[in-house]
Design a protein around this motif. Structure first.
Motif, PDB file in Angstrom:
ATOM      1  N   VAL A 294       0.829  -1.206   0.000  1.00  0.00           N
ATOM      2  CA  VAL A 294       0.000   0.000   0.000  1.00  0.00           C
ATOM      3  C   VAL A 294       0.866   1.259   0.000  1.00  0.00           C
ATOM      4  O   VAL A 294       0.486   2.266  -0.603  1.00  0.00           O
ATOM      5  N   ASN A 295       2.011   1.200   0.664  1.00  0.00           N
ATOM      6  CA  ASN A 295       2.929   2.343   0.605  1.00  0.00           C
ATOM      7  C   ASN A 295       3.411   2.582  -0.815  1.00  0.00           C
ATOM      8  O   ASN A 295       3.504   3.730  -1.268  1.00  0.00           O
ATOM      9  N   LEU A 296       3.728   1.518  -1.541  1.00  0.00           N
ATOM     10  CA  LEU A 296       4.190   1.645  -2.923  1.00  0.00           C
ATOM     11  C   LEU A 296       3.088   2.215  -3.814  1.00  0.00           C
ATOM     12  O   LEU A 296       3.339   3.123  -4.617  1.00  0.00           O
ATOM     13  N   VAL A 297       1.878   1.704  -3.679  1.00  0.00           N
ATOM     14  CA  VAL A 297       0.743   2.219  -4.463  1.00  0.00           C
ATOM     15  C   VAL A 297       0.568   3.713  -4.201  1.00  0.00           C
ATOM     16  O   VAL A 297       0.432   4.514  -5.138  1.00  0.00           O
ATOM     17  N   ALA A 298       0.578   4.094  -2.936  1.00  0.00           N
ATOM     18  CA  ALA A 298       0.389   5.507  -2.587  1.00  0.00           C
ATOM     19  C   ALA A 298       1.537   6.369  -3.110  1.00  0.00           C
ATOM     20  O   ALA A 298       1.297   7.453  -3.661  1.00  0.00           O
ATOM     21  N   LEU A 299       2.748   5.905  -2.972  1.00  0.00           N
ATOM     22  CA  LEU A 299       3.906   6.676  -3.423  1.00  0.00           C
ATOM     23  C   LEU A 299       3.860   6.903  -4.939  1.00  0.00           C
ATOM     24  O   LEU A 299       4.109   8.015  -5.417  1.00  0.00           O
ATOM     25  N   ILE A 300       3.520   5.879  -5.699  1.00  0.00           N
ATOM     26  CA  ILE A 300       3.402   6.023  -7.155  1.00  0.00           C
ATOM     27  C   ILE A 300       2.301   7.020  -7.512  1.00  0.00           C
ATOM     28  O   ILE A 300       2.491   7.904  -8.352  1.00  0.00           O
ATOM     29  N   ALA A 301       1.155   6.900  -6.857  1.00  0.00           N
ATOM     30  CA  ALA A 301       0.034   7.799  -7.153  1.00  0.00           C
ATOM     31  C   ALA A 301       0.368   9.241  -6.787  1.00  0.00           C
ATOM     32  O   ALA A 301       0.089  10.166  -7.558  1.00  0.00           O
TER      33      ALA A 301
ATOM     34  N   GLY B  39      -5.239   0.128   9.237  1.00  0.00           N
ATOM     35  CA  GLY B  39      -5.402   1.533   9.590  1.00  0.00           C
ATOM     36  C   GLY B  39      -4.568   2.447   8.706  1.00  0.00           C
ATOM     37  O   GLY B  39      -5.024   3.511   8.277  1.00  0.00           O
ATOM     38  N   TRP B  40      -3.345   2.049   8.410  1.00  0.00           N
ATOM     39  CA  TRP B  40      -2.470   2.845   7.549  1.00  0.00           C
ATOM     40  C   TRP B  40      -3.049   2.939   6.136  1.00  0.00           C
ATOM     41  O   TRP B  40      -2.988   4.001   5.507  1.00  0.00           O
ATOM     42  N   THR B  41      -3.618   1.851   5.653  1.00  0.00           N
ATOM     43  CA  THR B  41      -4.246   1.856   4.330  1.00  0.00           C
ATOM     44  C   THR B  41      -5.391   2.859   4.306  1.00  0.00           C
ATOM     45  O   THR B  41      -5.580   3.590   3.321  1.00  0.00           O
ATOM     46  N   HIS B  42      -6.142   2.927   5.384  1.00  0.00           N
ATOM     47  CA  HIS B  42      -7.233   3.895   5.528  1.00  0.00           C
ATOM     48  C   HIS B  42      -6.694   5.316   5.385  1.00  0.00           C
ATOM     49  O   HIS B  42      -7.219   6.123   4.610  1.00  0.00           O
ATOM     50  N   TYR B  43      -5.629   5.632   6.117  1.00  0.00           N
ATOM     51  CA  TYR B  43      -5.014   6.963   6.031  1.00  0.00           C
ATOM     52  C   TYR B  43      -4.547   7.271   4.612  1.00  0.00           C
ATOM     53  O   TYR B  43      -4.777   8.364   4.086  1.00  0.00           O
TER      54      TYR B  43
END
Length: 150
Positions: A10-17, A88-92
């Motif tokens: 999820v960190n990778l997905v968010a960072l790319i986006a 929870g982090w994915t939610h944020y």
């Protein structure tokens, strides 16, 4: 389930986006990609993890007794294991990215410089509500200048 791998994913997905949103031209296809391949994917991962945990189909990987949203102790219990932290982090990440997409679209519609938008988007990525607060303050004069508050 390996919650560390999910956390990293999820960190990778968010960072790319976020990188795409801040650095690339905001063509309609890019904005749709951030919405559906970023935000919606994070929402899907969140929903799957939450439902899996609540139904018992996925193991929590640690203590989870007394978890609820009505007390500090109950919320602490939610985050007392890797599953709770990852979900929870994915939610944020999902909500902060949604806010970032709104800021980018709103800023472009109000013709606010991308150079001014970039640090606000970074602040939203790192500290969501802080970035949103700064944006709400910055956007107000531009909204008034356009004669509307949308």
């Amino acid at each position: 389930m390996d919650w560390t791998q999910l956390f990293n994913l999820v960190n990778l997905v968010a960072l790319i986006a976020w990188g795409a949103l801040i650095l690339l031209p905001r063509w309609p296809a890019l904005l749709a990609g951030v919405l559906y391949c970023g935000i919606a994917l994070l929402c899907l991962i969140y929903a799957g993890g939450l439902i899996g945990l609540m139904s018992g189909m996925l193991p929590a990987g640690g203590p989870s007794g007394g978890a609820d949203f009505t007390t500090i102790a109950g919320v602490r219990a939610i985050f007392s294991n890797d599953a709770g932290v990852a979900i929870g982090w994915t939610h944020y990440l999902a909500f902060d990215l949604f806010v970032g997409l709104w800021i980018a679209r709103d800023g472009d519609a109000k013709r606010i410089s991308r150079l001014l938008q970039a640090p606000i988007l970074l602040a939203t990525f790192v500290a969501g509500p802080l970035g949103l607060l700064v944006w709400l303050i910055i956007r107000e004069p531009a909204a008034r200048k356009q004669g509307r508050f949308s």
